[in-house]
Design an enzyme around this catalytic site. Sequence first.
Site, mmCIF file in Angstrom:
data_model
loop_
_atom_site.group_PDB
_atom_site.id
_atom_site.type_symbol
_atom_site.label_atom_id
_atom_site.label_comp_id
_atom_site.label_asym_id
_atom_site.label_seq_id
_atom_site.Cartn_x
_atom_site.Cartn_y
_atom_site.Cartn_z
ATOM 1 N N LYS A 83 -9.978 1.533 5.555
ATOM 2 C CA LYS A 83 -9.704 2.424 4.434
ATOM 3 C C LYS A 83 -9.133 1.644 3.256
ATOM 4 O O LYS A 83 -8.321 0.723 3.435
ATOM 5 C CB LYS A 83 -8.735 3.523 4.889
ATOM 6 N N SER A 160 -7.826 12.396 4.071
ATOM 7 C CA SER A 160 -8.235 11.510 2.990
ATOM 8 C C SER A 160 -9.069 10.317 3.458
ATOM 9 O O SER A 160 -9.630 9.585 2.637
ATOM 10 C CB SER A 160 -6.996 10.990 2.255
ATOM 11 N N SER A 184 -5.053 13.016 7.912
ATOM 12 C CA SER A 184 -6.101 12.263 7.228
ATOM 13 C C SER A 184 -6.996 11.410 8.117
ATOM 14 O O SER A 184 -8.021 10.925 7.659
ATOM 15 C CB SER A 184 -5.489 11.379 6.137
#
Length: 484
Positions: A83, A160, A184
């Site tokens: 990420k 996210s 997330s």
Amino acid sequence: MTWTVDEQLALSATEAVAAIQSGRLKAADYMATLLARAAALSSLNALTTLELDGALAAARRIDALPAAEKARLPLAGLPIVVKDNINTAGLQTSAGTPALEGFAPATNAPSVQRLIDAGAIILGKANMHELAFGITSTNFATHAGPVRNPYDPTLIPGGSSGGTAAAIAARMAPAGLGTDTGGSTRIPAALTGIAGFRPSVGNGGAERRYHDPDAVVPISHTRDTVGPMARTVADIALLDGVITGAGALPAIALRGLRIGLPAPLWEGLERRVNDVVSAALRRLETEGVVFVPVAMSELEDLSDMVGGPLAIHEARDDVLAWLVANHAPVRTVAELAARIASPDVRAIYDDILDDVLGSRYDAALNQWRPRLQQYIAATFADERLDALLFPTTRLAAVPIDDLRGSSTVSIDGSPPIDTMEAFLRNTDPASTSGIPGLSLAAGMTADGLPVGLELDGPLGEDRRLLAIGLAFEQLLGVLPPPAL
């Protein structure tokens, strides 16, 4: 042995490592296949950076190792995505926001470094909801763009960590890292049909399972954590074991497991989600799992008293600390906020800069969170529960909001509710209390969308929770790949 492209794309992380270690599969061939897949599916916006030359060179180095040395690497040649808010040396760490575009930290986050030391190779950095403040991964930054769900590109993948999830579900990589503050890793795992793990965090101190200080663009130092994501629970356990040094999972039999069903987290489900999770429960019950209804009537209220004040109040100081520690190109939170591209995130940062929940912070930290933690621990103890189980999200993936990134949703025609609130309801209690949570695939709706089930366990019982998840997955199965 000659591998077809489809055979390579179908490999789980565990299978890929075994094939590379044994010499049946060249790491460089596998990496080239996945890089080509990622390039071909760039319209999904799953990745912000594709590490073409570096990843192939690293794979060739793995192939050149003596067989005995290669066999000692638990992740030999494994391509992963990371990420874009997790520090990676020499690779962009932008958190999906314009002010950090192109910025590369000097060192890897400790969790990333442990994977690399074990033989993993970063294939690319994964797109995300800007600054991790959202659950849709609809990013308005020009270098990022909205992440699209591989099962239907008009829909959100969750967030996210939506880019990590979309890349794994689309077979660009077998595994990767996300982060989780309120859900997330687990929300996007549920919406894209993979597995996502939030390890124990406790109060954010000594009880924290993964330690990555100043190595992740933060929201909340007492809630944030890196978390592995993969297509199978076995692959989650593999990455978790490397990051923590933990041994093999304990043996778990389904028969006799006592699994709590928290009533508030089973209410108000979308009908198609309810159909899928109810069918999964029936299959588990047939194999001897004992389901224990638990009222937990205070769960949502207690969690709500904790979540917002911690995230909104801590973000300003925590983001500033990361900017300074990493010599970022902007040095103040105000500078960072001035260039935010996504309307929903800009509104949240207005609240952060104004510290609108600051007056509630001390009570959230010192009164409400301890009460929530005691409440959950007592439920586990009093009911003799092995885990809690509930739908990861109360609805399946919804259409991408091209105007704001996140606004409102309606569940089966009910009055509209805030999108983030709708998707966070079930994942937030584990986050606010610091206990571990695992989302795994429950099945697919009649119209072909993934649905997830979440298992939450007692604080510190991460490996046992993963073992339970693995036993569940072996019965429920993994989902077929998206038609791309």
